[in-house]
Design a protein around this motif. Structure first.
Motif, PDB file in Angstrom:
ATOM      1  N   GLY A 195       4.797  -4.422   2.593  1.00  0.00           N
ATOM      2  CA  GLY A 195       3.890  -4.840   3.651  1.00  0.00           C
ATOM      3  C   GLY A 195       2.459  -4.794   3.163  1.00  0.00           C
ATOM      4  N   GLU A 196       1.540  -5.071   4.069  1.00  0.00           N
ATOM      5  CA  GLU A 196       0.133  -5.083   3.698  1.00  0.00           C
ATOM      6  C   GLU A 196      -0.445  -3.671   3.730  1.00  0.00           C
ATOM      7  N   ARG A 197      -1.498  -3.469   2.994  1.00  0.00           N
ATOM      8  CA  ARG A 197      -2.129  -2.158   2.929  1.00  0.00           C
ATOM      9  C   ARG A 197      -2.700  -1.757   4.289  1.00  0.00           C
ATOM     10  N   ARG A 198      -2.704  -0.436   4.515  1.00  0.00           N
ATOM     11  CA  ARG A 198      -3.237   0.102   5.761  1.00  0.00           C
ATOM     12  C   ARG A 198      -4.753   0.225   5.724  1.00  0.00           C
ATOM     13  N   GLY A 199      -5.329   0.055   4.570  1.00  0.00           N
ATOM     14  CA  GLY A 199      -6.765   0.144   4.399  1.00  0.00           C
ATOM     15  C   GLY A 199      -7.108   0.009   2.933  1.00  0.00           C
ATOM     16  N   PRO A 200      -8.389  -0.118   2.624  1.00  0.00           N
ATOM     17  CA  PRO A 200      -8.787  -0.333   1.224  1.00  0.00           C
ATOM     18  C   PRO A 200      -8.450   0.829   0.296  1.00  0.00           C
ATOM     19  N   SER A 201      -8.285   2.025   0.846  1.00  0.00           N
ATOM     20  CA  SER A 201      -7.983   3.185  -0.003  1.00  0.00           C
ATOM     21  C   SER A 201      -6.487   3.485  -0.088  1.00  0.00           C
ATOM     22  N   ASP A 202      -5.666   2.634   0.512  1.00  0.00           N
ATOM     23  CA  ASP A 202      -4.220   2.863   0.506  1.00  0.00           C
ATOM     24  C   ASP A 202      -3.676   2.652  -0.897  1.00  0.00           C
ATOM     25  N   ARG A 203      -3.005   3.664  -1.424  1.00  0.00           N
ATOM     26  CA  ARG A 203      -2.421   3.564  -2.759  1.00  0.00           C
ATOM     27  C   ARG A 203      -0.903   3.449  -2.712  1.00  0.00           C
ATOM     28  N   ALA A 204      -0.299   4.109  -1.728  1.00  0.00           N
ATOM     29  CA  ALA A 204       1.158   4.092  -1.660  1.00  0.00           C
ATOM     30  C   ALA A 204       1.678   2.698  -1.358  1.00  0.00           C
ATOM     31  N   VAL A 205       1.028   2.005  -0.430  1.00  0.00           N
ATOM     32  CA  VAL A 205       1.419   0.639  -0.080  1.00  0.00           C
ATOM     33  C   VAL A 205       0.703  -0.306  -1.035  1.00  0.00           C
TER      34      VAL A 205
END
Length: 229
Positions: A66-76
């Motif tokens: 899926g898409e990232r939850r925010g600019p700092s998301d690393r897991a996604v």
């Protein structure tokens, strides 16, 4: 198995988790189940740090991206538009109090990180030091690692099969929530696949055949309930 992890303990725990799945829809209140699962996830993080949860999120995102939850998301990894397994509550399901998985999750995450490290060494990939090894891999490499986990000769294949089954359930069925309440709350997975809402009485009925027509005539001896003769 790597990292000294007890394979039998993992398999017993995962098997018990799958056996407990029929009880999940019986959660009395949506908010209670979510809060308790969040507490379980917090307990895992408190005991082992944030790395196990991050690794498990990356695993779930590799299966249903899926898409990232925010600019700092690393897991996604952000490999696909729209919601993925992480947004749909995969970790919430894995840490649900009805499943005896929470104590096993750090071991599973450690095993996955060990596989990622081995893959990185083999492919001369320099992993960042500020995140778990599996999270440090780019999405194509995560996919390659996960594909290897399901090879028929992999000794830990049952672990990954059962874990992926649970991840799929989180997205496709919102197994950690009441279906009606999940839909009312806009569950990302059910909304994405277009799962229909219940009727006014809270029940699902499907008067139309899925193919738009009856595929076969009922046997003349079929009972009124639809049971075969």
């Amino acid at each position: 198995m790597d990292a000294g992890i007890d394979r039998r303990a993992l398999l017993r725990g995962l098997a018990a988790a799958v056996a407990a799945l029929p009880a999940l829809p019986a959660l009395p209140v949506l908010g209670t189940g979510v809060a308790t699962a969040a507490t379980a996830a917090t307990a895992v993080t408190s005991a082992y740090g944030s790395w196990p949860i991050s690794t498990l999120e990356a695993f779930a995102d590799t299966l249903v991206p899926g898409e990232r939850r925010g600019p700092s998301d690393r897991a996604v990894a952000g490999a696909a538009a729209g919601p993925g397994a992480v947004q749909a509550g995969a970790v919430t399901l894995l840490t649900a109090p009805e499943l005896p998985l929470a104590p096993l999750l750090p071991g599973i995450a450690t095993l996955l990180d060990a596989r990622a490290t081995s893959y990185a060494v083999t492919h001369l990939i320099l992993l960042p030091l500020d995140r778990p090894p599996f999270v440090g891999l780019a999405f194509p490499h995560r996919t390659a690692v996960v594909a290897g986990l399901f090879q028929s000769d992999d000794p830990d294949r049952p672990v990954w099969q059962l874990l992926s089954f649970l991840v799929g359930l989180a997205f496709d069925t919102a197994a950690h929530l009441h279906t009606a309440q999940a839909l009312a709350g806009g569950h990302p997975g059910l909304t994405w696949i277009g799962f229909p809402p219940p009727g006014p009485d809270g029940l699902w009925r499907f008067p139309d055949h899925s193919y738009g027509r009856a595929l076969a005539a009922p046997h003349p001896a079929t009972t009124p309930s639809g049971s075969p003769a």
